[in-house]
Design a protein around this motif. Structure first.
Motif, PDB file in Angstrom:
ATOM      1  N   PRO A 143       0.784  -1.241   0.000  1.00  0.00           N
ATOM      2  CA  PRO A 143       0.000   0.000   0.000  1.00  0.00           C
ATOM      3  C   PRO A 143       0.815   1.289   0.000  1.00  0.00           C
ATOM      4  CG  PRO A 143       0.085  -0.878   2.208  1.00  0.00           C
ATOM      5  CD  PRO A 143       0.841  -1.846   1.329  1.00  0.00           C
ATOM      6  N   ILE A 144       2.109   1.225   0.343  1.00  0.00           N
ATOM      7  CA  ILE A 144       2.893   2.456   0.434  1.00  0.00           C
ATOM      8  C   ILE A 144       3.386   2.829  -0.959  1.00  0.00           C
ATOM      9  CG2 ILE A 144       4.860   3.594   1.523  1.00  0.00           C
ATOM     10  CD1 ILE A 144       4.703   1.606   3.785  1.00  0.00           C
ATOM     11  N   PRO A 145       2.968   3.980  -1.475  1.00  0.00           N
ATOM     12  CA  PRO A 145       3.350   4.371  -2.845  1.00  0.00           C
ATOM     13  C   PRO A 145       4.866   4.379  -3.048  1.00  0.00           C
ATOM     14  CG  PRO A 145       1.665   5.844  -1.978  1.00  0.00           C
ATOM     15  CD  PRO A 145       2.117   4.989  -0.833  1.00  0.00           C
ATOM     16  N   ASN A 146       5.283   3.791  -4.163  1.00  0.00           N
ATOM     17  CA  ASN A 146       6.698   3.779  -4.574  1.00  0.00           C
ATOM     18  C   ASN A 146       7.609   3.021  -3.615  1.00  0.00           C
ATOM     19  OD1 ASN A 146       6.021   5.505  -6.779  1.00  0.00           O
ATOM     20  ND2 ASN A 146       6.125   7.266  -5.387  1.00  0.00           N
ATOM     21  N   LYS A 187       5.908  -5.058  16.330  1.00  0.00           N
ATOM     22  CA  LYS A 187       4.744  -4.195  16.576  1.00  0.00           C
ATOM     23  C   LYS A 187       5.101  -3.120  17.603  1.00  0.00           C
ATOM     24  CE  LYS A 187       1.292  -5.079  14.883  1.00  0.00           C
ATOM     25  NZ  LYS A 187       0.258  -6.060  15.120  1.00  0.00           N
ATOM     26  N   ARG A 188       5.890  -2.171  17.186  1.00  0.00           N
ATOM     27  CA  ARG A 188       6.288  -1.065  18.061  1.00  0.00           C
ATOM     28  C   ARG A 188       5.615   0.202  17.564  1.00  0.00           C
ATOM     29  NH1 ARG A 188      12.753  -2.530  18.357  1.00  0.00           N
ATOM     30  NH2 ARG A 188      12.522  -4.450  19.567  1.00  0.00           N
ATOM     31  N   GLY A 189       4.408   0.454  18.059  1.00  0.00           N
ATOM     32  CA  GLY A 189       3.633   1.585  17.573  1.00  0.00           C
ATOM     33  C   GLY A 189       3.077   1.340  16.191  1.00  0.00           C
ATOM     34  N   ILE A 190       3.011   0.083  15.772  1.00  0.00           N
ATOM     35  CA  ILE A 190       2.507  -0.295  14.455  1.00  0.00           C
ATOM     36  C   ILE A 190       1.275  -1.161  14.657  1.00  0.00           C
ATOM     37  CG2 ILE A 190       3.004  -1.663  12.386  1.00  0.00           C
ATOM     38  CD1 ILE A 190       5.937  -0.862  12.705  1.00  0.00           C
ATOM     39  N   GLU A 191       0.242  -0.929  13.853  1.00  0.00           N
ATOM     40  CA  GLU A 191      -1.001  -1.674  14.023  1.00  0.00           C
ATOM     41  C   GLU A 191      -1.031  -2.940  13.181  1.00  0.00           C
ATOM     42  OE1 GLU A 191      -4.348   0.823  13.379  1.00  0.00           O
ATOM     43  OE2 GLU A 191      -3.845   2.178  15.033  1.00  0.00           O
ATOM     44  N   GLY A 192      -0.681  -2.847  11.898  1.00  0.00           N
ATOM     45  CA  GLY A 192      -0.731  -4.015  11.028  1.00  0.00           C
ATOM     46  C   GLY A 192       0.490  -4.900  11.197  1.00  0.00           C
ATOM     47  N   GLN A 193       0.443  -6.064  10.540  1.00  0.00           N
ATOM     48  CA  GLN A 193       1.622  -6.921  10.498  1.00  0.00           C
ATOM     49  C   GLN A 193       2.320  -6.715   9.169  1.00  0.00           C
ATOM     50  OE1 GLN A 193       3.232  -9.358  12.872  1.00  0.00           O
ATOM     51  NE2 GLN A 193       4.602  -8.474  11.341  1.00  0.00           N
ATOM     52  N   TRP A 194       3.491  -6.089   9.226  1.00  0.00           N
ATOM     53  CA  TRP A 194       4.249  -5.761   8.027  1.00  0.00           C
ATOM     54  C   TRP A 194       5.427  -6.705   7.892  1.00  0.00           C
ATOM     55  CZ3 TRP A 194       2.933  -1.573   4.778  1.00  0.00           C
ATOM     56  CH2 TRP A 194       1.853  -0.814   5.234  1.00  0.00           C
ATOM     57  N   GLU A 227       9.770   3.546  11.140  1.00  0.00           N
ATOM     58  CA  GLU A 227       9.336   4.940  10.971  1.00  0.00           C
ATOM     59  C   GLU A 227       8.499   5.103   9.711  1.00  0.00           C
ATOM     60  OE1 GLU A 227       8.674   8.736  12.060  1.00  0.00           O
ATOM     61  OE2 GLU A 227       9.648   7.144  13.230  1.00  0.00           O
ATOM     62  N   LEU A 228       8.904   4.458   8.632  1.00  0.00           N
ATOM     63  CA  LEU A 228       8.157   4.531   7.384  1.00  0.00           C
ATOM     64  C   LEU A 228       6.742   4.003   7.561  1.00  0.00           C
ATOM     65  CD1 LEU A 228       8.211   4.944   4.220  1.00  0.00           C
ATOM     66  CD2 LEU A 228       8.922   2.549   4.086  1.00  0.00           C
ATOM     67  N   ILE A 229       6.608   2.869   8.238  1.00  0.00           N
ATOM     68  CA  ILE A 229       5.294   2.257   8.435  1.00  0.00           C
ATOM     69  C   ILE A 229       4.436   3.108   9.370  1.00  0.00           C
ATOM     70  CG2 ILE A 229       4.137   0.242   9.413  1.00  0.00           C
ATOM     71  CD1 ILE A 229       6.652  -1.368   8.449  1.00  0.00           C
ATOM     72  N   ARG A 230       5.030   3.626  10.435  1.00  0.00           N
ATOM     73  CA  ARG A 230       4.269   4.485  11.354  1.00  0.00           C
ATOM     74  C   ARG A 230       3.707   5.699  10.627  1.00  0.00           C
ATOM     75  NH1 ARG A 230       8.439   4.781  16.474  1.00  0.00           N
ATOM     76  NH2 ARG A 230       7.890   2.797  17.490  1.00  0.00           N
ATOM     77  N   GLU A 233       0.799   4.609   8.333  1.00  0.00           N
ATOM     78  CA  GLU A 233      -0.424   4.301   9.073  1.00  0.00           C
ATOM     79  C   GLU A 233      -1.064   5.569   9.632  1.00  0.00           C
ATOM     80  OE1 GLU A 233       0.136  -0.316  10.521  1.00  0.00           O
ATOM     81  OE2 GLU A 233       0.521   1.283  11.972  1.00  0.00           O
ATOM     82  N   ALA A 234      -0.262   6.551  10.018  1.00  0.00           N
ATOM     83  CA  ALA A 234      -0.812   7.826  10.489  1.00  0.00           C
ATOM     84  C   ALA A 234      -1.549   8.542   9.356  1.00  0.00           C
ATOM     85  CB  ALA A 234       0.306   8.704  11.047  1.00  0.00           C
ATOM     86  N   ILE A 235      -0.970   8.521   8.136  1.00  0.00           N
ATOM     87  CA  ILE A 235      -1.640   9.134   6.982  1.00  0.00           C
ATOM     88  C   ILE A 235      -2.959   8.411   6.699  1.00  0.00           C
ATOM     89  CG2 ILE A 235      -1.473   9.468   4.478  1.00  0.00           C
ATOM     90  CD1 ILE A 235       1.554   9.872   4.898  1.00  0.00           C
ATOM     91  N   GLU A 236      -2.946   7.085   6.782  1.00  0.00           N
ATOM     92  CA  GLU A 236      -4.173   6.307   6.580  1.00  0.00           C
ATOM     93  C   GLU A 236      -5.248   6.722   7.576  1.00  0.00           C
ATOM     94  OE1 GLU A 236      -3.699   1.906   4.675  1.00  0.00           O
ATOM     95  OE2 GLU A 236      -3.191   2.130   6.793  1.00  0.00           O
ATOM     96  N   HIS A 237      -4.874   6.877   8.824  1.00  0.00           N
ATOM     97  CA  HIS A 237      -5.847   7.254   9.851  1.00  0.00           C
ATOM     98  C   HIS A 237      -6.451   8.630   9.559  1.00  0.00           C
ATOM     99  CE1 HIS A 237      -5.789   3.943  12.632  1.00  0.00           C
ATOM    100  NE2 HIS A 237      -4.472   3.938  12.675  1.00  0.00           N
ATOM    101  N   ARG A 238      -5.599   9.566   9.132  1.00  0.00           N
ATOM    102  CA  ARG A 238      -6.118  10.902   8.818  1.00  0.00           C
ATOM    103  C   ARG A 238      -7.080  10.851   7.633  1.00  0.00           C
ATOM    104  NH1 ARG A 238      -0.727  12.483  10.164  1.00  0.00           N
ATOM    105  NH2 ARG A 238      -0.095  12.516   7.969  1.00  0.00           N
ATOM    106  N   ALA A 239      -6.736  10.052   6.622  1.00  0.00           N
ATOM    107  CA  ALA A 239      -7.611   9.932   5.452  1.00  0.00           C
ATOM    108  C   ALA A 239      -8.946   9.306   5.835  1.00  0.00           C
ATOM    109  CB  ALA A 239      -6.922   9.091   4.380  1.00  0.00           C
TER     110      ALA A 239
END
Length: 268
Positions: A143-146, A187-194, A227-230, A233-239
């Motif tokens: 899901p992360i562009p590029n 899972k350190r401040g991350i919701e999904g399993q990446w 950091e990239l995943i956090r 996920e923050a952008i996803e939550h805002r959207a």
């Protein structure tokens, strides 16, 4: 164990040798048969480390990827509890190579005890592990562009992922030398399993002697992925928040008032 203390020095097992356990100091006997890798065993049935398991060729091959003085390092807690780590790197990472099944309570205890640790799991322990994992991988998202380096698992089914997903420490799944290592991001401040993947050479190089790493460094890579995943996920939550925000259109009366206003000096 691969090492015991013989004449004050760490020594590998050799026929007829007798040594001391580096953890408890009790007598150890060299086992040098034709089938299993040569190793040390406590005399009698004694085992001073409840976390220790019989070592396989898989264990030994992984340990030998790292300097000998990093292997089988005694780790002692402030309260006196002590265990022998499979590998301890010079920058503080504890590596545990897990071949057998492990109870959840022991897994949590090891993670709490070592803190900064990495599991490497033998994915060949059960013939169904790899097949079940690959089925989950078919439904993974990018899901992360590029950014194709990390994927999000929408399924964590199968015995292997049920045991090892959602950990707060790093877990790498090993399905054999011909394939990559699959790295479950903690899972350190991350919701999904990446998840991402890397080669054995990259993994060993990123944790090897600091002066030999070059641009490879496990700490930096781990921090970058987390950091990239956090951030994503923050952008996803805002959207999601914007999309689900209730829309309150103006009432008819308010709309009429707005249309009826005129600027200064203008006549109706």
């Amino acid at each position: 164990m691969k090492y015991a203390i013989v004449d004050g020095k760490r020594s590998e097992a050799r026929r007829g040798a007798v040594g001391e356990c580096p953890a408890c100091g009790s007598e150890m006997i060299a086992r040098c048969g034709e089938i299993n890798a040569h190793h040390w065993a406590h005399k009698g049935r004694r085992n001073c480390d409840s976390w220790w398991e019989n070592e396989t060729e898989w264990h030994r091959a992984w340990k030998n990827q790292f300097p000998t003085d990093w292997q089988e390092i005694l780790h002692r807690a402030d309260d006196g509890e002590k265990h022998i780590a499979d590998v301890k790197t010079e920058d503080g990472w504890t590596l545990e190579f897990q071949h057998s099944l492990i109870m959840p309570e022991e897994r949590v205890s090891r993670e709490d005890f070592y803190g900064k640790m990495i599991w490497v799991i033998d994915g060949k322990l059960r013939p169904t592990y790899e097949e079940q994992f690959m089925k989950c991988l078919e439904f993974a998202q990018l899901p992360i562009p590029n950014v194709a380096a990390v994927a999000r698992l929408s399924r964590t089914t199968g015995r292997l992922l049920k045991q090892w997903a959602d950990r707060n420490v790093h877990v790498l799944l090993d399905f054999g030398e011909k394939g990559p290592l699959w790295w479950l991001i903690p899972k350190r401040g991350i919701e999904g399993q990446w998840i991402t993947r890397l080669s054995r050479e990259q993994f060993v190089g990123a944790l090897g002697p600091v002066d030999e790493r070059g641009d490879l460094d496990f700490d930096s890579a781990a921090d970058r992925f987390v950091e990239l995943i956090r951030e994503f996920e923050a952008i996803e939550h805002r959207a999601i928040s914007i999309r689900t925000r209730p829309f309150n259109p103006p009432t008819r009366r308010r709309f009429r008032r707005a249309r009826g206003r005129r600027g200064p000096g203008r006549r109706l």
